[in-house]
Design an enzyme around this catalytic site. Sequence first.
Site, PDB file in Angstrom:
ATOM      1  N   ARG A  14       1.778   6.162  17.025  1.00  0.00           N
ATOM      2  CA  ARG A  14       1.018   7.170  15.994  1.00  0.00           C
ATOM      3  C   ARG A  14       1.455   8.231  16.070  1.00  0.00           C
ATOM      4  O   ARG A  14       1.941   9.323  15.156  1.00  0.00           O
ATOM      5  CB  ARG A  14      -0.256   6.719  15.805  1.00  0.00           C
ATOM      6  CG  ARG A  14      -0.683   5.310  15.448  1.00  0.00           C
ATOM      7  CD  ARG A  14       0.139   4.657  14.237  1.00  0.00           C
ATOM      8  NE  ARG A  14      -0.066   3.537  13.967  1.00  0.00           N
ATOM      9  CZ  ARG A  14       0.975   2.438  13.804  1.00  0.00           C
ATOM     10  NH1 ARG A  14       1.900   2.734  13.648  1.00  0.00           N
ATOM     11  NH2 ARG A  14       0.233   1.234  13.219  1.00  0.00           N
TER      12      ARG A  14
ATOM     13  N   ASP B 173       0.781  -1.204  -0.013  1.00  0.00           N
ATOM     14  CA  ASP B 173      -0.026  -0.265   0.055  1.00  0.00           C
ATOM     15  C   ASP B 173       0.798   1.183  -0.087  1.00  0.00           C
ATOM     16  O   ASP B 173       0.471   2.271  -0.688  1.00  0.00           O
ATOM     17  CB  ASP B 173      -0.836  -0.056   1.109  1.00  0.00           C
ATOM     18  CG  ASP B 173      -2.248  -1.035   0.990  1.00  0.00           C
ATOM     19  OD1 ASP B 173      -2.239  -1.402  -0.050  1.00  0.00           O
ATOM     20  OD2 ASP B 173      -2.659  -1.325   2.027  1.00  0.00           O
TER      21      ASP B 173
ATOM     22  N   ASP C 148      -5.885   3.879  13.010  1.00  0.00           N
ATOM     23  CA  ASP C 148      -4.577   4.738  12.696  1.00  0.00           C
ATOM     24  C   ASP C 148      -4.639   6.274  11.845  1.00  0.00           C
ATOM     25  O   ASP C 148      -3.965   6.940  12.167  1.00  0.00           O
ATOM     26  CB  ASP C 148      -3.563   3.918  11.876  1.00  0.00           C
ATOM     27  CG  ASP C 148      -2.839   3.016  12.902  1.00  0.00           C
ATOM     28  OD1 ASP C 148      -3.127   3.313  14.268  1.00  0.00           O
ATOM     29  OD2 ASP C 148      -2.367   1.881  12.531  1.00  0.00           O
TER      30      ASP C 148
ATOM     31  N   SER D 290      -3.042  -9.054   9.119  1.00  0.00           N
ATOM     32  CA  SER D 290      -2.463  -7.738   8.908  1.00  0.00           C
ATOM     33  C   SER D 290      -1.789  -7.702  10.513  1.00  0.00           C
ATOM     34  O   SER D 290      -2.485  -7.540  11.545  1.00  0.00           O
ATOM     35  CB  SER D 290      -3.814  -6.600   8.970  1.00  0.00           C
ATOM     36  OG  SER D 290      -3.379  -5.518   8.969  1.00  0.00           O
TER      37      SER D 290
END
Length: 400
Positions: A97, A16, A126, A177
């Site tokens: 994050r 991605d 996120d 994931s």
Amino acid sequence: MGRAEKVVLAYSGGVDTSVCIPYLKQEWGVKEVITLAADLGQGDELEPIREKALKSGAAQSLVADATLSFVEDYAFPAIQANALYESRYPLSTALARPLIAKLLVEAAQTYGADAVAHGCTGKGNDQVRFDVSIMALNPDLKVLAPAREWGFSREETIAYGERFGIPSPVKKSSPYSIDRNLLGRSIEAASLEDPSVEPPEEIYLMTKAIADTPNQPEYVEIGFEQGIPTTLNGTTLDPVALISQLNESAGNHGVGRIDMVENRVVGIKSREIYEAPALLVLIHAHRDLESLTLTADVTQYKRGIEDAYSQIVYQGLWYSPLKQALDAFIKKTQERVSGTVRVKLFKGNAMIVGRQSENSLYTPELATYTSEDQFDHKAAEGFIYLWGLPTRVWSQKNKG
């Protein structure tokens, strides 16, 4: 959403974020894409990732080693706050994050970019954490999220990348994931999307199955200074080494697995699997040391603050005014939270078996039932009469 000339892209090396590079240039007219890969102790070799970004069309490929800051500035405050989202998840992924967002904003300033970008989809937490943190740090920066808008399937994403020289994965990647850093791993998707299905053993990396753990317990002693872990088994360690060694010890005994259905920021429920051995043990030990060194009212009031703090971090509000205010309260409570906690690791459990502190409020001569007892038992009767007086009056007035 406005377009941008120069963009700093949060880059992981995956499909991605690699496809984001040509997509930003071809579809959105970005002239220059600078990638930034953050080393947060995830154990990946970052040089191949840096080179892949250049091959995918990045003008520059940056690698930031932020592991020490990650522990000192994000993990340690969360430990002081005993931060467990919905009383279970120690925020191992969420804490990364705001730091990545900070690195993006700093790089944008250094390289004169007018936007930053990430590869988050529209369903996850996120995207909220990145977008809101970036807004807080520099409200004038544009935030681009191609994967939130392009509408590609996995196959279409790979095919788009191949058109611009990005190789498709040479083998079928894991169906799961996975996100990893020094503090832990999060695993989702594939069979895990059914909350009734037991997670297969293959998904775990940091923690052993109970059947494979040692048959003898291991004791670890964790030393804290003002709520911050500083020593392991009497040895002073730097923050990264302390987390790493405790991850190894706790994970070896099967400690640190979490299987939960949590409430995401965007309103959906998600089944999540986490491994966070050291972080869970440290929060467990720290909370126990607080029970020894803080007064009852501070300990009990702080529980509500901890819940609010956990939600704030989970919801991406690390740089919010409320978070700063709670930080000040928590920091004040930690002034006397120094001492040592002894933890017994055995068969998936981390049991507190001892604690000591020079600031201990535990008074043996008041607690003992031996002849050393100095508690005034006669004072209890009058105290109970006054304590129960409102209840007594209410009962008298409401008979029948």
